[in-house]
Design a protein around this motif. Structure first.
Motif, mmCIF file in Angstrom:
data_model
loop_
_atom_site.group_PDB
_atom_site.id
_atom_site.type_symbol
_atom_site.label_atom_id
_atom_site.label_comp_id
_atom_site.label_asym_id
_atom_site.label_seq_id
_atom_site.Cartn_x
_atom_site.Cartn_y
_atom_site.Cartn_z
ATOM 1 N N PHE A 71 0.829 -1.207 0.000
ATOM 2 C CA PHE A 71 0.000 0.000 0.000
ATOM 3 C C PHE A 71 0.866 1.260 0.000
ATOM 4 C CE2 PHE A 71 -2.496 3.336 2.068
ATOM 5 C CZ PHE A 71 -3.674 3.291 1.329
ATOM 6 N N SER A 72 1.945 1.230 0.763
ATOM 7 C CA SER A 72 2.829 2.393 0.796
ATOM 8 C C SER A 72 3.535 2.612 -0.539
ATOM 9 C CB SER A 72 3.865 2.225 1.910
ATOM 10 O OG SER A 72 4.711 1.115 1.646
ATOM 11 N N ARG A 73 3.646 1.564 -1.362
ATOM 12 C CA ARG A 73 4.261 1.685 -2.690
ATOM 13 C C ARG A 73 3.230 1.937 -3.777
ATOM 14 N NH1 ARG A 73 8.484 -3.526 -2.490
ATOM 15 N NH2 ARG A 73 9.737 -2.769 -0.720
ATOM 16 N N ASN A 74 1.983 2.216 -3.415
ATOM 17 C CA ASN A 74 0.886 2.500 -4.351
ATOM 18 C C ASN A 74 0.581 1.310 -5.261
ATOM 19 O OD1 ASN A 74 0.567 5.161 -3.403
ATOM 20 N ND2 ASN A 74 2.176 5.907 -4.780
ATOM 21 N N VAL A 89 -0.580 7.450 10.477
ATOM 22 C CA VAL A 89 -0.290 8.751 9.870
ATOM 23 C C VAL A 89 0.586 8.612 8.637
ATOM 24 C CG1 VAL A 89 -0.530 9.997 12.024
ATOM 25 C CG2 VAL A 89 1.684 9.043 11.423
ATOM 26 N N ASN A 90 1.226 7.472 8.449
ATOM 27 C CA ASN A 90 2.130 7.301 7.315
ATOM 28 C C ASN A 90 1.488 6.518 6.184
ATOM 29 O OD1 ASN A 90 4.290 8.632 8.608
ATOM 30 N ND2 ASN A 90 4.817 6.753 9.728
ATOM 31 N N MET A 91 0.179 6.401 6.196
ATOM 32 C CA MET A 91 -0.517 5.653 5.161
ATOM 33 C C MET A 91 -1.617 6.507 4.542
ATOM 34 S SD MET A 91 0.924 2.713 4.951
ATOM 35 C CE MET A 91 2.077 1.726 5.910
ATOM 36 N N PRO A 92 -1.274 7.565 3.790
ATOM 37 C CA PRO A 92 -2.304 8.414 3.178
ATOM 38 C C PRO A 92 -2.936 7.742 1.961
ATOM 39 C CG PRO A 92 -0.138 9.179 2.536
ATOM 40 C CD PRO A 92 0.089 8.058 3.515
ATOM 41 N N ALA A 93 -4.129 8.206 1.600
ATOM 42 C CA ALA A 93 -4.863 7.690 0.444
ATOM 43 C C ALA A 93 -5.543 8.858 -0.262
ATOM 44 C CB ALA A 93 -5.894 6.651 0.874
ATOM 45 N N ARG A 94 -5.920 8.648 -1.514
ATOM 46 C CA ARG A 94 -6.602 9.711 -2.243
ATOM 47 C C ARG A 94 -8.042 9.865 -1.768
ATOM 48 N NH1 ARG A 94 -6.706 9.305 -8.674
ATOM 49 N NH2 ARG A 94 -7.992 7.486 -8.156
ATOM 50 N N CYS A 95 -8.648 8.776 -1.368
ATOM 51 C CA CYS A 95 -10.060 8.809 -0.953
ATOM 52 C C CYS A 95 -10.252 7.879 0.231
ATOM 53 C CB CYS A 95 -10.956 8.382 -2.118
ATOM 54 S SG CYS A 95 -12.718 8.326 -1.721
ATOM 55 N N VAL A 96 -11.052 8.316 1.181
ATOM 56 C CA VAL A 96 -11.403 7.519 2.358
ATOM 57 C C VAL A 96 -12.902 7.288 2.341
ATOM 58 C CG1 VAL A 96 -11.510 7.469 4.876
ATOM 59 C CG2 VAL A 96 -9.467 8.339 3.741
ATOM 60 N N VAL A 97 -13.314 6.036 2.497
ATOM 61 C CA VAL A 97 -14.729 5.671 2.470
ATOM 62 C C VAL A 97 -15.107 5.043 3.808
ATOM 63 C CG1 VAL A 97 -16.515 4.324 1.309
ATOM 64 C CG2 VAL A 97 -14.620 5.286 -0.014
ATOM 65 N N GLY A 125 -6.036 12.370 0.893
ATOM 66 C CA GLY A 125 -5.188 13.397 0.292
ATOM 67 C C GLY A 125 -3.720 13.110 0.525
ATOM 68 N N ARG A 126 -3.020 12.716 -0.564
ATOM 69 C CA ARG A 126 -1.598 12.407 -0.457
ATOM 70 C C ARG A 126 -0.788 13.658 -0.732
ATOM 71 N NH1 ARG A 126 -1.920 7.844 -4.893
ATOM 72 N NH2 ARG A 126 -3.198 9.543 -5.714
#
Length: 734
Positions: A71-74, A89-97, A125-126
């Motif tokens: 996940f951290s490597r997209n 805090v070190n696992m951002p995403a473009r969208c959270v559902v 928000g990355r």
């Protein structure tokens, strides 16, 4: 379940799929051939190749690490995760559902708190990749969540921090063994006591205590030196404490009958004669008074009345030695704190609190209360007439504004002629004379009450009759007992010589000032002592329990059992210590030992009990463990701790994985032991991993006790569970 619904969806490109496949093969190669064929391993590897992942507590640790790294490597486009991962805090995403806004907190289902929602939604928000982070809340029902719930979750204030500091037996024993830190010091440094300790420091309580102690010593010395001047009042100190008992009982009874509303069944009705004691506030001791306004009416806002429902307005007979102040004499009759004179004695209109009413007499007079007290001030003419009782110049005009004519100096200028317009009418004269007579009558009532109390004692009103129709059930019996105690206290109070002393007020005030300061010094001393700590009673109860069971001696020195208990930090140390000293583990084989200890580690709720395939010896040992836990729970309950023995045994011992761990220690493959229980694979691995740590702690216990047999068995038990997928190396460190 949601991830399995996306089996036909492939979100990775060919290049990304190759990278994921390569990393997944490296991860699976760390496992044995048998473990690599586990259903959870195959399912997870197949999903991550398509860019879909899951992350929860039941997942195997090595698979969770694989998902986190991908996940951290997209390389994972959709991740179904629990709150634990969403808080990272070190696992951002473009969208959270959010598929729901309710969660189970271990006790019940509830809505997400504002802080929890903000933390999880903040992953959207990355940095450096997305201009906007999107948050979606799914509504799978017919109706969306209520607007009030959503507004509170989105814009509500953050959850207030609360200290989770709790005293444990291991912590107490470890702190008792060291000299640099005490248990009390540890409690003071906890977050739960931070605000209290800071307030004590900022308010300079130590300086106030030193000053109060010094003043109290001087007051005690002065009181002892003046003993020769208290002839007839030698028992004034005992009398003071007797009065405090009567005042306390009277307040309790009056509060009880006034809780039903009204005048308390007629106890504090207008015209009722009371005895009041308010030495420091008004200079009164067992002073007779008459009720002008009962508490229910006195609660209305008025001049000098701030709406206290626990007070009543009374006319009070002042002591013979009383000298009025200029401020009080300038007030008008009809207002609070007015002081007047009639029949060669002073009277005052005071607001009397319930804790200042010494007793309620059975005497009641019919009076015109409007003469003495009004909610609104009376007209100037009537007030002036009453204020100047007996003043022949009451009707004279003021000299203010008149021009002084030396040549025509009329000494009677400004006086009104009789019968002329503006003169005092016959009705006013009649009203004034009636008011004067009312004042004289009330004063005679008060003087008579004072005389009766000084001779034989005024009769006490039977408050049981006032409360007869107001309260039912056990409260009636309790009220009757309280009234009987008050009657006894009044009889004791009237036996003191000080009660009849002519200068009672002066001696009483000295004692009250001294004892009030003493109580404040005692309160400050308590605030600055360890007894004011919220957890201090819990500490004393736990320490007493340890002393009873032989972990600590009477000098707070840690005994052998206490030193053994200090070695156990993974689970309930007292149970392990009792098992070691009872020799329960000495009779078992290593596989049976780890199976027994798993009941102390596993904490999930399951409906599974002990399997019938377990050895009879292992079943017997588990029953003995339950007996030990119930005994420890009973000991804690006997020392005042809120512990239920059966509940303590049930929460401390969970036997759901005893069979699983036993088979694992005997060499059964992981895939086979997973078929013995419904517990998820990740929970099994987590339990066995912590079990290895507990084995090392029990081995240290055997070393402290001096039991080489148990020491060697614990080493063998630790080696028996260290194998295969349970102890696979972490992807982060290798």
């Amino acid at each position: 379940e949601l991830a399995n619904m996306l089996r036909s969806l492939d979100l990775n490109t060919a290049a990304e799929r190759n990278l994921v496949t390569s990393f997944a093969i490296q991860t699976v190669n760390r496992l044995s051939p048998v473990d690599s064929k586990l259903p959870q391993v195959l399912t997870t590897v197949e999903m991550v190749k398509r860019g879909i992942g899951v992350h929860h507590g039941g997942l195997l640790p090595i698979l969770k690490e694989m998902v986190e790294i991908l996940f951290s490597r997209n390389l994972i486009k959709i991740l179904f995760a629990t709150e634990t991962f969403a808080m990272g805090v070190n696992m951002p995403a473009r969208c959270v559902v959010f598929n729901a806004i309710r969660k189970h907190d271990g006790t019940q289902f509830r809505e997400l708190q504002p802080g929890e929602y903000t933390q999880m939604a903040g992953r959207a928000g990355r940095r450096g990749l997305d201009k906007v982070g999107t948050v979606i809340i799914c509504c799978f029902g017919d109706q969306p969540p209520p607007q009030v719930v959503l507004k509170n979750m989105l814009t509500g204030s953050s959850t207030k921090l609360q200290s989770q500091f709790r005293l444990t037996y291991t912590m107490i024993l470890n702190l008792l063994r060291v000299e640099d830190m005490s248990v009390e010091g540890m409690i003071k440094r906890s977050f739960s006591e931070f605000a209290t300790q800071r307030a004590l420091t900022s308010n300079e309580y130590p300086k106030l205590l030193a000053r109060g102690t010094k003043t109290l010593l001087k007051l005690d010395e002065d009181f002892a030196q003046e003993s020769d001047g208290r002839i007839g009042a030698e028992d004034i100190e005992d009398y003071y404490f007797s009065c405090r008992n009567v005042l306390s009982s009277s307040k309790e009874l009056l509060s009880f009958i006034l809780s039903g509303g009204g005048t308390g069944g007629g106890a504090l009705t207008v015209g009722r004669v009371l005895l009041v004691t308010s030495a420091r506030k008004h200079g009164l001791v067992r002073a007779p008074s008459i009720v002008l306004r009962p508490p229910a009416l006195s609660s209305k806002p008025s001049v000098g009345n701030k709406g206290n429902t626990d007070s009543t307005v009374c006319i009070v007979l002042m002591p013979e030695s009383y000298t009025p102040s200029k401020h009080h004499t300038e007030l008008k009759l009809g207002t609070l704190n007015y002081v007047g004179e009639a029949s060669n004695r002073y009277f005052a209109i005071y607001e009397i609190q319930l804790d200042e009413i010494l007793l309620v007499s059975s005497v009641k007079h019919k009076i015109d209360c409007k003469v003495f007290f009004n909610e609104v001030s009376k007209t100037a003419s009537n007030s002036d007439a009453l204020t100047a009782l007996g003043n022949p110049f009451a009707g004279a005009k003021s000299m203010k504004g008149r021009s002084l004519d030396i040549g025509n100096d009329n000494p009677f200028a400004g006086m009104m002629a009789r019968g002329k317009k503006g003169s005092v009418s016959s009705e006013t004269k009649k009203s004034s004379s009636q008011d004067v007579q009312s004042v004289n009558d009330v004063m005679s009532y008060l003087v008579d009450a004072e005389s009766i109390e000084s001779k034989s004692g005024i009769d006490i009103l039977d408050l049981r009759e006032c409360a007869k129709n107001m309260h039912q059930g056990n409260s009636v019996m309790e009220f009757g007992n309280a009234f009987t105690r008050m009657e006894r206290d009044v009889g004791i109070m009237r036996q003191f010589r000080s009660h009849y002393h002519p200068n009672l007020e002066r001696h009483y005030l000295i004692v009250e000032r001294k004892e009030s300061l003493r109580s404040r010094v005692k309160m400050l001393r308590h605030l600055l002592s360890n007894e004011s700590l919220a957890l201090f009673p819990d500490f004393l109860q736990r320490k007493a329990c340890l002393q009873t069971m032989g972990y600590v001696d009477e000098n707070d020195t840690v005994c052998l059992k206490g030193r053994v208990a200090c070695e156990v930090n993974t689970c309930e140390g007292l149970i392990v210590t009792e098992m070691v000293f009872a020799g329960i583990l000495n009779e078992l084989e290593p596989a049976e030992i780890v199976a027994t200890l798993s009941a102390l580690i596993f904490q999930e709720k399951t409906d599974e009990g002990m399997d019938s395939e377990l050895p009879e010896r292992l079943v017997t040992v588990c029953e003995r463990m339950r007996e030990i836990a119930r005994h420890l729970g009973q000991e804690q309950k006997n020392h005042g701790l809120p512990v239920d023995p059966l509940e303590y045994s049930a929460t401390s011992l969970k036997l759901g994985l005893v069979h699983v761990v036993f088979e694992w220690a005997c060499g059964v493959p992981f895939s086979s032991i997973c078929e013995l229980t419904d517990v998820q694979e990740g929970s099994i691995v987590r339990c066995i991993t912590r079990l290895d740590e507990l084995c090392r702690e029990v081995r240290n216990c055997a070393r402290v006790v001096g039991n080489p047999t148990l020491y060697r068995k614990m080493e063998a038990a630790s080696e028996a569970i260290k194998r295969d997928i349970v102890f696979a190396s972490s992807l982060y460190v290798s």
